[in-house]
Scaffold this active site. Structure first.
Site, PDB file in Angstrom:
ATOM      1  N   PRO A  31     102.206 -62.667 -65.499  1.00 61.77           N
ATOM      2  CG  PRO A  31     101.034 -60.778 -66.597  1.00 61.77           C
ATOM      3  CD  PRO A  31     102.519 -61.616 -66.629  1.00 61.77           C
ATOM      4  CB  CYS A  32      97.933 -64.728 -61.803  1.00 62.47           C
ATOM      5  SG  CYS A  32      96.862 -66.006 -61.281  1.00 62.47           S
TER       6      CYS A  32
END
Lengths: 291, 129
Positions: free
Chosen positions: A151-152
């Site tokens: 995830p970012c």
């Protein structure tokens, strides 16, 4: 530069991505747009080229086709027009900025993709200062993150906005025609760790393994180290600020950094028509699960 | 300061066009200026050999750590080769944009379209260098 400000009500992921894309596609010289919005349901967005199937996807009846956005445990899924990795949009303020590119790929302020990124992030830092949050721009940490590296919000990219060394705003860009679109998420509350739960649950179903941690007590093991993962405004301030307070701070912060004439506005008829046409793409499973 | 070789042709979208040993076939990639603007390239999506594109049609996408951009065909033509090695190591676009980081080879429909693109002096002016 004339700035239009749009503050939109919560909408679906496909609607939000279609509007951002339409604003960039309809960009006019000498005119920039700041849009602030929310999401009608918790929604996971993937980067334009992120290999999402392997991490979040599942085989559905009829293969990857079927209907609109896909629901799993209360989440919608959508694929952004911009780069980067997965974000869970829930307790956040989402912004988008559209700046026209002149001939040669520079903005009206003489900036470029990279300069625009710095300018907007400086505006966000100013917004956070107005909210009483000391924030900074992240420096390069190791090699660039691959598209399938999780995830970012697990790791700030160089130039992103951090507080206490952790990522507070995640942003991504796309060049669309003769405009730059940058949008991003300012976290108001916690919850990004649920992305790893979705990923773990999918991996578990795919491999027949178990998502639980070593204790086997049914709780999902959260893989994000607290000192390197995301941080939210509520964690920094000890309370979640009001929506309107954050909206006004973001507008003021960007206005202070960019200057120009600012005024509230709505979509033009051209933008509305374009956004309706684009919404079909962003709602289609073929686009969402293209990789 | 970006490296901008003489003898190439350039587009406003920051692609370059270089002649190859084969008449009518040109090599296309993005300029050193463009790769510097994008930053660390992590993904390149290219078309299949045999596909044809009109001038300024999107033939692929490139993604750096944060920014995505479409890739535009500088002139009309048919793809005769794509650089498969970018799939394994897209960072070659950063390290050697005019050499190993090339993207496609085009059999150009109308060579005069190449002559109509910017020369290095015009491109330097465009990017302010």
């Amino acid at each position: 530069m004339r700035w239009r400000v749009l503050v939109d009500p919560p909408a679906t992921g496909s609607r939000n991505m279609a509007v951002d894309h339409a604003l960039a596609a309809c960009s006019s010289p000498g005119e920039a747009v700041l849009r602030i919005y929310q999401w009608g349901r918790p929604t996971v967005s993937f980067g334009r080229n992120e290999p999402a199937r392997d991490h979040y996807g599942r085989e559905r009846q009829g293969g990857w086709g079927g209907h609109g956005t896909v629901h799993d445990g209360g989440f919608d899924f959508v694929r952004r027009p911009t780069g980067g990795r997965a974000v869970l949009h829930d307790r956040e303020l989402t912004y988008s900025v559209v700046l026209p590119l002149n001939r040669g790929g520079v903005t009206g302020r003489g900036g470029s993709l990279r300069a625009t990124y710095g300018l907007i992030n400086q505006g966000l830092i100013e917004a956070l200062r107005l909210l009483g949050v000391p924030a900074a721009l992240a420096e390069q940490q190791g090699p660039p993150a691959a598209l399938d590296s999780g995830p970012c919000f697990e790791r700030p990219a160089p130039g992103e906005v951090i507080a206490r060394g952790r990522k507070l705003v995640g942003s991504a860009q796309a060049r669309i025609g003769r405009a730059i679109l940058q949008h991003g998420s300012l976290l108001l509350g916690p919850g990004q760790e649920r992305l790893r739960e979705i990923e773990s649950n999918f991996a578990s179903r795919s491999t027949g393994g178990h998502p639980e941690g070593p204790g086997g007590d049914g709780r999902v093991q959260v893989l994000v180290a607290p000192q390197t993962g995301p941080i939210s405004l509520s964690e920094v301030l000890g309370r979640e600020p009001s929506w309107s307070h954050v909206v006004e701070a973001v507008i003021s912060g960007l206005k202070q950094v960019t200057g120009g004439e600012w005024q509230r506005d709505d979509l033009t008829e051209l933008e509305r028509v374009k956004s309706v046409a684009l919404e079909e793409r962003y709602a289609s499973p073929e686009w969402t699960w293209r990789r | 300061m970006s490296e901008l070789p003489d003898g190439l042709r350039y587009t406003e979208e920051h692609e370059y066009v270089a002649a190859t040993d084969e008449s009518g076939v040109y090599q296309v990639g993005i300029t050193d200026y463009a790769q510097g603007e994008l930053g660390d390239v992590v993904y390149v999506e290219l078309p299949a050999v045999g596909e044809s594109f009109e001038r300024r049609a999107t033939f692929g996408t490139i993604e750096a750590v944060k920014a995505v951009s479409d890739l535009y065909s500088p002139v009309a033509g048919e793809i005769v080769a794509v650089n498969e090695s970018l799939g394994d190591d897209p960072s070659i676009v950063n390290s050697d944009p005019y050499g190993a980081g090339w993207m496609i080879r085009l059999r150009v429909s109308d060579v005069s379209e190449v002559d109509g693109l910017m020369d290095v002096a015009a491109y330097r002016a465009l990017v302010g260098q």
